[in-house]
Design a protein around this motif. Structure first.
Motif, PDB file in Angstrom:
ATOM      1  N   GLY A 224       7.158 -10.346  25.736  1.00 33.36           N
ATOM      2  CA  GLY A 224       6.238  -9.497  24.757  1.00 33.36           C
ATOM      3  C   GLY A 224       5.722 -10.732  23.574  1.00 33.36           C
ATOM      4  O   GLY A 224       4.784 -10.450  22.886  1.00 33.36           O
ATOM      5  N   THR A 225       6.582 -11.754  23.431  1.00 29.68           N
ATOM      6  CA  THR A 225       6.205 -12.798  22.584  1.00 29.68           C
ATOM      7  C   THR A 225       5.668 -14.276  23.124  1.00 29.68           C
ATOM      8  O   THR A 225       4.937 -14.559  22.693  1.00 29.68           O
ATOM      9  CB  THR A 225       7.688 -13.078  21.825  1.00 29.68           C
ATOM     10  OG1 THR A 225       7.909 -11.981  20.872  1.00 29.68           O
ATOM     11  CG2 THR A 225       7.430 -14.273  20.691  1.00 29.68           C
ATOM     12  N   ASN A 226       6.549 -14.513  24.265  1.00 28.11           N
ATOM     13  CA  ASN A 226       6.253 -15.676  24.668  1.00 28.11           C
ATOM     14  C   ASN A 226       5.248 -16.042  25.726  1.00 28.11           C
ATOM     15  O   ASN A 226       4.628 -17.034  26.117  1.00 28.11           O
ATOM     16  CB  ASN A 226       7.506 -16.623  25.134  1.00 28.11           C
ATOM     17  CG  ASN A 226       8.400 -16.553  23.963  1.00 28.11           C
ATOM     18  OD1 ASN A 226       7.870 -16.995  22.776  1.00 28.11           O
ATOM     19  ND2 ASN A 226       9.589 -16.262  24.224  1.00 28.11           N
ATOM     20  N   HIS A 227       4.883 -15.015  26.433  1.00 26.44           N
ATOM     21  CA  HIS A 227       3.777 -14.828  27.565  1.00 26.44           C
ATOM     22  C   HIS A 227       3.342 -13.528  27.701  1.00 26.44           C
ATOM     23  O   HIS A 227       3.613 -12.606  28.611  1.00 26.44           O
ATOM     24  CB  HIS A 227       4.286 -15.276  28.990  1.00 26.44           C
ATOM     25  CG  HIS A 227       5.638 -15.299  28.979  1.00 26.44           C
ATOM     26  ND1 HIS A 227       6.506 -16.305  28.838  1.00 26.44           N
ATOM     27  CD2 HIS A 227       6.533 -14.411  29.685  1.00 26.44           C
ATOM     28  CE1 HIS A 227       7.741 -15.989  29.125  1.00 26.44           C
ATOM     29  NE2 HIS A 227       7.894 -14.951  29.546  1.00 26.44           N
ATOM     30  N   PRO A 228       2.705 -12.963  26.435  1.00 24.07           N
ATOM     31  CA  PRO A 228       2.582 -11.551  26.350  1.00 24.07           C
ATOM     32  C   PRO A 228       1.485 -10.862  27.317  1.00 24.07           C
ATOM     33  O   PRO A 228       1.445  -9.668  27.595  1.00 24.07           O
ATOM     34  CB  PRO A 228       1.926 -11.533  24.732  1.00 24.07           C
ATOM     35  CG  PRO A 228       1.471 -12.849  24.504  1.00 24.07           C
ATOM     36  CD  PRO A 228       2.213 -13.769  25.423  1.00 24.07           C
ATOM     37  N   ARG A 229       0.664 -11.730  27.926  1.00 23.84           N
ATOM     38  CA  ARG A 229      -0.209 -11.041  28.930  1.00 23.84           C
ATOM     39  C   ARG A 229       0.559 -10.377  30.010  1.00 23.84           C
ATOM     40  O   ARG A 229      -0.305  -9.805  30.734  1.00 23.84           O
ATOM     41  CB  ARG A 229      -1.493 -11.984  29.052  1.00 23.84           C
ATOM     42  CG  ARG A 229      -2.442 -11.984  27.771  1.00 23.84           C
ATOM     43  CD  ARG A 229      -3.932 -12.075  28.230  1.00 23.84           C
ATOM     44  NE  ARG A 229      -3.887 -13.524  28.791  1.00 23.84           N
ATOM     45  CZ  ARG A 229      -4.687 -13.892  30.004  1.00 23.84           C
ATOM     46  NH1 ARG A 229      -5.165 -12.635  30.370  1.00 23.84           N
ATOM     47  NH2 ARG A 229      -4.523 -15.040  30.428  1.00 23.84           N
ATOM     48  N   MET A 230       1.504 -11.204  30.302  1.00 22.71           N
ATOM     49  CA  MET A 230       2.452 -10.568  31.454  1.00 22.71           C
ATOM     50  C   MET A 230       2.671  -9.173  31.352  1.00 22.71           C
ATOM     51  O   MET A 230       3.163  -8.479  32.203  1.00 22.71           O
ATOM     52  CB  MET A 230       3.667 -11.453  31.577  1.00 22.71           C
ATOM     53  CG  MET A 230       4.535 -11.140  32.612  1.00 22.71           C
ATOM     54  SD  MET A 230       5.931 -12.038  32.654  1.00 22.71           S
ATOM     55  CE  MET A 230       6.755 -11.625  34.107  1.00 22.71           C
ATOM     56  N   MET A 231       2.794  -8.759  29.916  1.00 22.63           N
ATOM     57  CA  MET A 231       3.441  -7.165  29.875  1.00 22.63           C
ATOM     58  C   MET A 231       2.163  -6.265  30.685  1.00 22.63           C
ATOM     59  O   MET A 231       2.654  -5.320  30.884  1.00 22.63           O
ATOM     60  CB  MET A 231       3.384  -7.030  28.245  1.00 22.63           C
ATOM     61  CG  MET A 231       4.489  -7.493  27.623  1.00 22.63           C
ATOM     62  SD  MET A 231       5.967  -7.319  28.280  1.00 22.63           S
ATOM     63  CE  MET A 231       6.369  -5.555  28.415  1.00 22.63           C
ATOM     64  N   GLY A 232       1.085  -6.524  30.571  1.00 21.08           N
ATOM     65  CA  GLY A 232       0.408  -5.683  31.560  1.00 21.08           C
ATOM     66  C   GLY A 232       0.790  -5.446  32.907  1.00 21.08           C
ATOM     67  O   GLY A 232       0.561  -4.269  33.160  1.00 21.08           O
TER      68      GLY A 232
END
Length: 764
Positions: A224-232
């Motif tokens: 959520g902070t360090n590679h946030p587009r992974m959240m999708g």
């Protein structure tokens, strides 16, 4: 349960990751940094085929069918770079370097974009403007007095492939392989460990593999902070009921529940999706024990009923399984439980889920690599995947999560202190000079050499070198002993102000800005975490007419420093296609480079293990043996805790966007020590106490004063404090010996309570 006194700036945040909180934070970033009329168009070009690559993370682009392809922290990264604020000559004339050093890192970068080349004037203690050609001549004059091995070339992972390639070409023609870079401080254990296991230092999965995965095991990262587009991607998996098993010492909101800002339903109904199906709070430094416990349980399941292991894959594609299995058999469950902080039943349940899955992806971040057995940790993850043939098939593989948007690409195009003989031979063949063959310095060795005063010059392609490294009490003064420091960057930072005998700051274009050269408007390229290489084209007008691109600056320095160079530096920067032609000639995998980057989405670099081809010395994937269970040196004492340095949600590496850490409930401050309730009670502390922290390694005297203890959901025996402030507690020599990466994530420490009088004064 420890007592709860009210502590200024500390209150729970009950919302999910993402959602309306993310949209609000994005709006604040836009309002405080950019022209409100310019920002929307700029953000909508982020991660689009004809736009620019977001500098905020290295997660790849899947498709471009949605309205926007940026996230909250990506918006912060873009607006921070595209800010309307400027560092002017007038500002610098009125503020001495000494006075600027008294500012926080947040304040320094908050002044805005650099607008002209600067040189330090010792008589006035100020940075003053200098013409570009004069700056290049002064740099060349100092370099002419030094031996090549006395010069260090540092690279930040935000640099493009084209800039990084020219940078390594300059250094190697000059005569050195001294290439400290940001990878040395984060994913170097991946670059060292995975080649030993599978033959390449990169991950093996693509975004399509996540569509086919039946299980994801997430270890040591906070997406959520360090590679946030992974959240999708995680959000999609969770909604398909794909199990996501998390190992992390801290409860991180994004791994618990997430509301996708692009989901009309979740935004309209204020609902969210649970991400982790199971969350295991492994002890800091306990990852090796946990991984060995899972693997031990898998072998036990196979002994009960054959099929838990992929015996055919192991026989055909691997070596070293017998020694690996013997070591697991000798590993004691009681010791595994003690070191990992998890129960045998916990780890056996993970093993059952792993055996049930026909396609498993393991994702990991710096919670795995930043230990003094980081390389061995990476290899244990590969071992676990090899047990069931989870490399080289759809929906499966190993996925190291890079932070900087091109840290992987920099390594691909030659930023390494340990170049291969084949690469050096290609450089000699194409350019006609003989590059040095001796291995150079990594980041820690560079700083040690500067402390010893054997290195005399540092040229930084981006970054905040001294602040990123451990042990500032040694690292910061060492910067001031240099004969020369050169910094190519977009904003002021503390490393720039640690002035040498000659310090020159060269302002460069940002990722968001137009790069106009003689040959027309230029694009650069980057490589993401999944080995996709694609183009990036800025659209904004430069922050100043005096800015130059990173390739142009490197070429200018190189031409001035090496008048008889065999490289046509000035021709190369007229058209970056020419740089890419040279990359294609000297580095495998870049065939038809210029043609393929003009295809939307770009192309993928070769990854032999995805085809079950193993470019190791044996031609097989190799199991490893992690002797024992401990990641770090054991320091006796019931009062010993393990420190994790961590980033706030309003932060990207050493760049601090604001003083909040929303998801952890911290607002307006960073002087925090996160601690488990049981440890608070055991040590006689209370939530809100003010403490001093000391490094507990033999012979170390590092100390950090005045931290406020906060009760938090973190594994017992573990504590957390913010990076880079807590780097003062990390010894420079406390590293993974295989990779040289500092052990930022498991430093033995002791805590000392300050007097109640001091406490009352602080709260008042």
């Amino acid at each position: 349960m420890a007592k709860r006194r009210k502590v200024p700036g500390i209150h729970p945040y009950d919302g999910p990751a993402g959602g309306w909180g993310a949209l609000k934070a994005t709006a604040i970033a836009v309002r405080t940094q950019m022209d409100i009329l310019v920002a929307p168009a700029t953000l909508l070009r982020t991660n689009q085929p004809s736009g620019f690559d977001c500098p905020g993370c290295a997660w790849p682009d899947k498709e471009h069918g949605s309205t926007f392809q940026f996230c909250e922290n990506g918006a912060k990264a873009v607006t921070w770079e595209a800010t309307s604020k400027r560092v002017t000559p007038e500002f610098l004339a009125e503020n001495t370097v000494t006075s600027l050093l008294e500012k926080t890192d947040y304040e320094l970068e908050g002044y805005g974009r650099l607008t002209m080349p600067l040189v330090y004037d010792g008589d006035t203690d100020t940075l003053r403007p200098i013409e570009w050609d004069d700056a290049f001549k002064r740099i060349a004059a100092v370099l002419s007095t030094l031996r090549p091995e006395q010069v260090e070339f540092y690279t930040s992972g935000r640099a493009s492939n084209e800039a990084a390639y020219l940078f390594q070409l300059f250094a190697r023609e000059y005569g050195t392989n001294n290439f400290p870079d940001c990878s040395n401080m984060c994913h170097e254990p991946t670059s060292v460990g995975l080649p030993q296991s599978i033959g390449i230092g990169k991950g093996t999965v693509s975004l399509d593999d996540f569509d086919d995965a039946e299980l994801v095991i997430s270890i040591g990262h906070n997406p959520g902070t360090n590679h946030p587009r992974m959240m999708g991607t995680l959000h999609e998996l969770a909604r398909k009921n794909v199990p996501i098993i998390v190992f992390n010492p801290m409860r991180e909101r994004a791994l618990e529940r997430f509301a996708d800002p692009q989901s009309v339903l979740e935004m309209a109904t204020y609902t969210s999706t649970n991400i982790a199906s199971t969350y295991y709070q492994v002890r800091a430094g306990g990852d090796a024990a946990a991984l060995k416990g899972i693997a031990k349980a898998v072998l036990a399941l196979d002994a009960e009923k054959e099929g838990a292991l992929d015996h055919a894959f192991i026989a055909e594609h691997t070596q070293g399984f017998a020694a690996f299995a013997d070591d697991l058999a000798a590993s004691n469950w009681e010791a595994i439980e003690q070191e990992s902080g998890l129960t045998r039943n916990d780890l056996e349940q993970v093993a059952l889920a792993y055996v049930k899955s026909n396609a498993t992806i393991v994702t990991y971040g710096m919670g795995i690599t930043q230990h003094n057995k980081g390389t061995a940790n990476v290899r244990l993850i590969a071992d676990l995947l090899l047990l069931r043939g989870n490399i080289g098939k759809a929906g499966a593989g190993i996925c190291p999560l890079r932070g900087h948007s091109n840290v992987q690409g920099n390594r691909t195009v030659g930023i390494t202190e340990k170049p291969s003989a084949d690469f050096l031979a290609k450089l000699e063949e194409v350019f006609g000079f003989i590059p040095p063959k001796e291995h150079g310095h990594d980041a820690v060795k560079t700083m040690q050499s500067m402390i010893d005063r054997t290195s005399k010059a540092l040229i930084c392609l981006g970054g905040n070198f001294a602040i990123a490294l451990p042990d500032p009490e040694q690292s910061l003064p060492a910067m001031k002993t240099l004969d020369l420091s050169v910094h190519i960057g977009t904003k002021l930072n503390r490393s720039h102000l640690l002035v040498a005998k000659e310090t020159i700051i060269l302002p460069c274009l940002g990722r968001t800005e137009r790069d106009q050269q003689v040959g027309g408007l230029q694009s650069v390229t980057v490589e993401d975490s999944m080995s996709m290489v694609h183009a990036s084209s800025g659209k904004l007008n430069p922050a100043s007419d005096s800015l130059r691109s990173e390739p142009a600056i490197i070429a200018g320095i190189a031409k001035a420093a090496m008048p008889e160079s065999k490289v046509p530096w000035m021709e190369l920067i007229e058209d970056y296609d020419l740089i890419r032609d040279l990359i294609e000639k000297t580095i495998p995998g870049f065939d038809d480079y210029n043609a393929r980057i003009r295809i939307p989405g770009g192309f993928r670099m070769p990854l032999p293990p995805t085809e079950r081809k193993w470019p190791t010395a044996t031609g097989k994937a190799m199991f490893s043996v992690f002797s024992g269970l401990h990641e770090n040196e054991i320091v006796p004492g019931e009062d010993i805790l393990r420190l994790i340095t961590l980033r706030s949600h309003d932060q990207y590496n050493t760049t601090i966007y604001a003083m909040d850490d929303r998801y952890r409930g911290v607002f307006g401050r960073r002087d925090i020590l996160f601690m488990n309730d049981s440890d608070l009670q055991r040590l006689g502390l209370e939530h809100g106490d003010v403490v001093d922290v000391e490094t507990a390694l033999p012979g170390c005297s590092q100390r950090m004063e005045g931290l406020t203890v906060i009760a938090y959901s973190i594994s017992p025996g573990s504590v957390g404090a913010y990076y880079p402030e807590a780097n003062v507690l990390v010894p420079l020599h406390y590293i993974d010996e295989e990779s040289g990466t500092p052990s930022y994530k498991s430093v033995p420490i002791r805590i000392k309570l300050r007097s109640k009088d001091v406490l009352k004064l602080k709260i008042a």
